[in-house]
Every structure is written in structure tokens, then in C-alpha cells.
Scaffold this motif. Structure first.
Motif, PDB file in Angstrom:
ATOM      1  N   ILE A 361     -11.551  37.304  49.903  1.00 46.25           N
ATOM      2  CA  ILE A 361     -12.183  36.233  49.127  1.00 46.25           C
ATOM      3  C   ILE A 361     -13.700  36.284  49.276  1.00 46.25           C
ATOM      4  O   ILE A 361     -14.441  36.086  48.304  1.00 46.25           O
ATOM      5  CB  ILE A 361     -11.639  34.861  49.562  1.00 46.25           C
ATOM      6  CG1 ILE A 361     -10.153  34.742  49.163  1.00 46.25           C
ATOM      7  CG2 ILE A 361     -12.442  33.723  48.927  1.00 46.25           C
ATOM      8  CD1 ILE A 361      -9.486  33.486  49.684  1.00 46.25           C
ATOM      9  N   ALA A 362     -14.188  36.549  50.486  1.00 41.38           N
ATOM     10  CA  ALA A 362     -15.631  36.589  50.714  1.00 41.38           C
ATOM     11  C   ALA A 362     -16.304  37.659  49.863  1.00 41.38           C
ATOM     12  O   ALA A 362     -17.475  37.517  49.481  1.00 41.38           O
ATOM     13  CB  ALA A 362     -15.924  36.843  52.192  1.00 41.38           C
ATOM     14  N   GLY A 363     -15.587  38.724  49.553  1.00 39.28           N
ATOM     15  CA  GLY A 363     -16.166  39.780  48.740  1.00 39.28           C
ATOM     16  C   GLY A 363     -16.193  39.486  47.254  1.00 39.28           C
ATOM     17  O   GLY A 363     -16.835  40.206  46.487  1.00 39.28           O
ATOM     18  N   MET A 364     -15.526  38.431  46.818  1.00 39.04           N
ATOM     19  CA  MET A 364     -15.478  38.112  45.392  1.00 39.04           C
ATOM     20  C   MET A 364     -16.827  37.647  44.863  1.00 39.04           C
ATOM     21  O   MET A 364     -17.615  37.026  45.568  1.00 39.04           O
ATOM     22  CB  MET A 364     -14.462  36.992  45.138  1.00 39.04           C
ATOM     23  CG  MET A 364     -13.019  37.384  45.339  1.00 39.04           C
ATOM     24  SD  MET A 364     -11.941  35.955  44.958  1.00 39.04           S
ATOM     25  CE  MET A 364     -10.324  36.724  45.049  1.00 39.04           C
ATOM     26  N   THR A 365     -17.086  37.937  43.596  1.00 32.52           N
ATOM     27  CA  THR A 365     -18.203  37.321  42.906  1.00 32.52           C
ATOM     28  C   THR A 365     -17.773  35.953  42.378  1.00 32.52           C
ATOM     29  O   THR A 365     -16.582  35.633  42.348  1.00 32.52           O
ATOM     30  CB  THR A 365     -18.653  38.185  41.720  1.00 32.52           C
ATOM     31  OG1 THR A 365     -17.580  38.264  40.780  1.00 32.52           O
ATOM     32  CG2 THR A 365     -19.048  39.582  42.178  1.00 32.52           C
ATOM     33  N   ASP A 366     -18.733  35.161  41.942  1.00 28.81           N
ATOM     34  CA  ASP A 366     -18.405  33.857  41.358  1.00 28.81           C
ATOM     35  C   ASP A 366     -17.422  33.999  40.197  1.00 28.81           C
ATOM     36  O   ASP A 366     -16.399  33.330  40.137  1.00 28.81           O
ATOM     37  CB  ASP A 366     -19.667  33.164  40.827  1.00 28.81           C
ATOM     38  CG  ASP A 366     -20.637  32.748  41.923  1.00 28.81           C
ATOM     39  OD1 ASP A 366     -20.463  33.184  43.077  1.00 28.81           O
ATOM     40  OD2 ASP A 366     -21.570  31.988  41.612  1.00 28.81           O
ATOM     41  N   ARG A 367     -17.768  34.898  39.284  1.00 26.36           N
ATOM     42  CA  ARG A 367     -16.963  35.005  38.062  1.00 26.36           C
ATOM     43  C   ARG A 367     -15.560  35.542  38.362  1.00 26.36           C
ATOM     44  O   ARG A 367     -14.582  35.089  37.772  1.00 26.36           O
ATOM     45  CB  ARG A 367     -17.669  35.866  37.014  1.00 26.36           C
ATOM     46  CG  ARG A 367     -17.919  37.309  37.411  1.00 26.36           C
ATOM     47  CD  ARG A 367     -18.476  38.124  36.246  1.00 26.36           C
ATOM     48  NE  ARG A 367     -19.735  37.584  35.776  1.00 26.36           N
ATOM     49  CZ  ARG A 367     -20.446  38.120  34.788  1.00 26.36           C
ATOM     50  NH1 ARG A 367     -20.017  39.220  34.192  1.00 26.36           N
ATOM     51  NH2 ARG A 367     -21.579  37.580  34.393  1.00 26.36           N
ATOM     52  N   PHE A 368     -15.451  36.485  39.317  1.00 31.06           N
ATOM     53  CA  PHE A 368     -14.136  37.020  39.636  1.00 31.06           C
ATOM     54  C   PHE A 368     -13.266  35.966  40.311  1.00 31.06           C
ATOM     55  O   PHE A 368     -12.068  35.863  40.031  1.00 31.06           O
ATOM     56  CB  PHE A 368     -14.256  38.257  40.520  1.00 31.06           C
ATOM     57  CG  PHE A 368     -12.930  38.906  40.824  1.00 31.06           C
ATOM     58  CD1 PHE A 368     -12.226  39.559  39.825  1.00 31.06           C
ATOM     59  CD2 PHE A 368     -12.381  38.846  42.089  1.00 31.06           C
ATOM     60  CE1 PHE A 368     -10.993  40.150  40.088  1.00 31.06           C
ATOM     61  CE2 PHE A 368     -11.155  39.432  42.367  1.00 31.06           C
ATOM     62  CZ  PHE A 368     -10.455  40.088  41.358  1.00 31.06           C
ATOM     63  N   ALA A 369     -13.860  35.161  41.186  1.00 30.02           N
ATOM     64  CA  ALA A 369     -13.089  34.100  41.839  1.00 30.02           C
ATOM     65  C   ALA A 369     -12.553  33.118  40.802  1.00 30.02           C
ATOM     66  O   ALA A 369     -11.386  32.693  40.862  1.00 30.02           O
ATOM     67  CB  ALA A 369     -13.962  33.375  42.871  1.00 30.02           C
ATOM     68  N   LEU A 370     -13.394  32.755  39.839  1.00 35.04           N
ATOM     69  CA  LEU A 370     -12.945  31.836  38.789  1.00 35.04           C
ATOM     70  C   LEU A 370     -11.859  32.480  37.921  1.00 35.04           C
ATOM     71  O   LEU A 370     -10.885  31.825  37.535  1.00 35.04           O
ATOM     72  CB  LEU A 370     -14.135  31.415  37.925  1.00 35.04           C
ATOM     73  CG  LEU A 370     -15.184  30.527  38.612  1.00 35.04           C
ATOM     74  CD1 LEU A 370     -16.432  30.396  37.740  1.00 35.04           C
ATOM     75  CD2 LEU A 370     -14.609  29.158  38.945  1.00 35.04           C
ATOM     76  N   GLN A 371     -12.030  33.768  37.620  1.00 37.46           N
ATOM     77  CA  GLN A 371     -11.033  34.462  36.802  1.00 37.46           C
ATOM     78  C   GLN A 371      -9.691  34.554  37.531  1.00 37.46           C
ATOM     79  O   GLN A 371      -8.631  34.336  36.923  1.00 37.46           O
ATOM     80  CB  GLN A 371     -11.539  35.870  36.468  1.00 37.46           C
ATOM     81  CG  GLN A 371     -12.666  35.893  35.455  1.00 37.46           C
ATOM     82  CD  GLN A 371     -13.315  37.262  35.333  1.00 37.46           C
ATOM     83  OE1 GLN A 371     -12.958  38.202  36.053  1.00 37.46           O
ATOM     84  NE2 GLN A 371     -14.284  37.383  34.452  1.00 37.46           N
TER      85      GLN A 371
END
Length: 380
Positions: A361-371
Motif C-alpha cells: 500500500i505504501a508504494g501506491m500512488t494516489d490515483r492507483f490507490a483510488l482505482q
């Protein structure tokens, strides 16, 4: 010409995994280049400072922030006779461990990880460059020099007491002498971070309409800067007036660090980087007077920007996103990407599983986390 107290490349303590050094780049240049070419560095372009990444093209991301920090750090290093390559490497790496959604995401992940040792972005940055980046044939991580790793781990000062798990695990096999100060180069990177975020948070807050120039004219440092601009350029349009004022604020902070640090270095008279490390105080610092002024500015920003109703609403929303993702992947680890599944399947404890989920999760970008949150049908 490097000062005696600077970090000289020929005196580097080397890398955990020995390798032949380059004939045309010093070790710290190679560190900087490896950081720039890392996957984690590229992902910073879609990780936020304060606003969610997609909210506006002009707001800072972790990538633009890191570039600004590196620019300030190089200036400080050059003026003080420090190794600019090491300073830049630490500056560019300092935010690699940040989660999506800025400090909000970190707070959420830290709370979810509380039963398992918590989450710390500085320790995560070290984990990324020593383990999670997996591109080289002979080792995990980037195999950076000891000096760069030290700077990432303790650029904010000695690390004592209970260590974050990622930091404790690495330090057990490669002692970074966490009880001492870091090099002056790493200290310069830390102060450059303070300078950059104080300046750009003011700029982003103004652009977002969370406060206006008349309000910040009441603040120390900023008020005199605005008055100087108005006296020199009467009738200047709003955008140029804002820029001219904030560049003067920027200059005041840099000049204060240089003047204060030069005096501290003369007084301490360290003759080597080792003598810098064992001092009982940092040698790259703001003056007490300017630090007091910055505290007033930060208190204003805390109230008017970080706790603005629109930002608070966003914080609540993205906190739920992180919480939902963490709970889901712990319950259904098979939903993690294929390259993570082998480690998940090998996890021998709930603690280990939770740590792997946190790393992902820490490696996610904002947009990928939302997607991913939307794709998985989380949050109702």
C-alpha cells in the motif's frame, strides 16, 4: 574544493555488496543516479504533498517537492564546501517512503500497523532502497553507499529509543551508527526540506484560495517581503506580486541557514566528517530567531491549510481508502499482484503478512490507490 568537514568520496565506507566503482562518476553521483532511475522515485509524481494528486495541475507532488529540495540542498552544500552529490542523493531519496495521500495516508497506515510496530516513512525509504527495489541481478535494493543510507536514516538527527521495524532490521546487519548525527550533507538536505515545504505550502495554499496575501502579510518574514515588493513594484499584478514576495521569503530562509551554519562550523571547527557526527548538536541549522518565526508560520498553515474544511473532508475520505485497502488485502491476500504472492504465501505470521500489505500500500500512488479501492468494490 571540499571543506575538511565534508564527506570526501575517497573516504566512503563503501557498499554492503562490494562492486567496482565507476571511472568517471564518484560513488555519491552513482547513488543519486540510481535513486533517480528507481521505480519508487518515478511514483512520486503521482503522490501528493497536501492535496490529492488529481485536484490541480499546479499543486506540488512528492516529485516536484523532492526536486525543489535537491535544488536548495545543492545551494547550501556549495556555499558551505560540502559534497553536493551526496547532499543531492539524500535530498532526492528523503520522501521515497511516503504513502499515497501524503501525511494523511501515513497516519492511516501507521494506525493500522500499530499492533505490528507502526509505520514510519523514513524507515520505509530505507527499506525501499535496501530491499523493495528489485532490479539488479546480484542484490535487492540499490546497493547505495553507507553515507547515503546513513543520510536517509537519520537526516533529521540521531535515532534513539524504539526503532521502526524496517530500520531496526537493516541496522542489525549494516550498522548505520544511528545514535550519532548524520553528515553535514544529510543535515543540509533536512534543512532544504524545511525551506522547500514552508515556501511551497504558502504558494499552494494561496493558489487554492485557502487564504490570501493580506492575511499572510500579518506573518513574520512574509510581511516585510510583501512590503518590499509593493515598495519596489507598485501596482504589480497579483501573480507576480505573490511570486516576488515568496521568492524573498525563500531567500531569507536560505541566507539564514548559511549564516547560522557557517558560524556553527567555525565555532565547532570539525576537521572531518567523523567529528561532525560525534558533536552534541547539528551544524546545519536555522537561527533561533528565524526558527521562532517559522513556528508562527507553521501554526498559521496548520489552522488555515492543513485543517481547512475542504482538506479535512479530503483527509477523512482518503483515510477510509487506506483503511479499506489494508483490511481487504489482509483478509484476501490473493488479490495482491502475482509478484507479491510468493512472499505472502511464505509469511509465517500475521505480523509478517501485515508488514507485506503495508509495503504494498505504501508504494501506491494516489490515483492507483483510488482505482484499486473502486475496482475492489470497497467502502460501500
Amino acid at each position: 574544493m571540499l571543506a575538511n568537514y565534508a564527506t570526501h568520496p575517497g573516504g566512503s565506507r563503501g557498499r554492503l555488496y562490494p562492486e567496482d566503482e565507476s571511472a568517471f562518476r564518484e560513488p555519491f553521483q552513482r547513488d543519486r543516479d540510481r535513486i533517480i532511475h528507481s521505480s519508487a522515485f518515478r511514483r512520486l509524481k503521482h503522490k501528493t504533498q497536501v492535496f490529492v494528486e488529481h485536484e490541480g495541475d499546479y499543486f506540488r507532488t512528492r516529485l516536484t517537492h523532492s526536486i525543489e529540495v535537491a535544488q536548495v540542498a545543492r545551494t547550501i552544500a556549495g556555499a558551505l564546501g560540502l559534497n553536493s552529490h551526496l547532499t543531492e542523493a539524500v535530498a532526492l531519496a528523503h520522501d521515497l517512503g511516503h504513502t499515497p495521500f501524503g501525511h494523511t495516508g501515513e497516519d492511516a497506515l501507521d494506525a493500522m500497523m500499530a499492533p505490528f510496530g507502526g509505520f514510519d516513512h523514513n524507515a520505509q525509504a530505507l527499506k525501499i532502497v535496501t530491499s523493495l527495489e528489485r532490479h539488479y541481478a546480484e542484490w535487492d535494493g540499490l546497493n547505495l553507499t553507507w553515507e547515503t543510507l546513513e543520510g536517509i536514516a537519520k537526516h533529521n538527527g540521531p535515532v534513539v529509543g524504539d526503532l521502526p521495524p524496517a530500520l531496526a532490521e537493516y541496522n542489525a546487519r549494516h550498522d548505520l551508527e544511528l545514535h550519532t548525527h548524520a553528515s553535514a550533507e544529510a543535515q543540509a538536505a533536512a534543512l532544504a526540506d524545511d525551506i522547500a515545504y514552508n515556501n511551497h505550502d504558502l504558494h499552494d495554499g494561496l493558489r487554492a484560495g485557502l487564504f490570501d496575501m493580506d492575511e499572510i502579510a500579518e506573518l513574520p518574514i512574509i510581511g516585510p517581503a510583501i512590503a518590499e515588493v509593493d515598495a519596489t513594484y507598485p501596482g504589480l499584478d497579483a501573480g507576480r506580486r505573490r511570486h516576488e514576495a515568496l521568492r524573498r521569503v525563500f531567500g531569507v530562509m536560505v541566507e539564514d541557514v548559511l549564516t547560522t551554519s557557517q558560524a556553527l562550523l567555525v565555532d565547532a571547527a570539525p576537521q572531518s566528517v567523523e567529528e561532525v557526527r560525534v558533536l552534541d548538536h547539528a551544524v546545519i541549522r536555522f537561527s533561533p530567531a528565524l526558527w521562532a518565526d517559522l513556528k508562527v508560520i507553521r501554526e498559521f498553515l496548520f489552522t488555515r491549510m492543513y485543517r481547512a474544511p475542504s482538506v479535512v473532508a479530503m483527509r477523512a475520505r482518503v483515510t477510509h481508502v487506506v483503511e479499506d485497502l489494508f483490511a481487504h488485502y489482509r483478509a484476501v491476500p490473493s488479490d495482491l499482484p502475482g509478484e507479491w504472492r510468493a512472499e505472502i504465501e511464505a509469511a509465517t505470521s500475521d505480523r509478517r503478512l501485515a508488514r507485506l500489505v503495508a509495503d504494498y500500500i505504501a508504494g501506491m500512488t494516489d490515483r492507483f490507490a483510488l482505482q484499486e479501492h473502486k475496482r475492489l468494490g470497497l467502502g460501500g
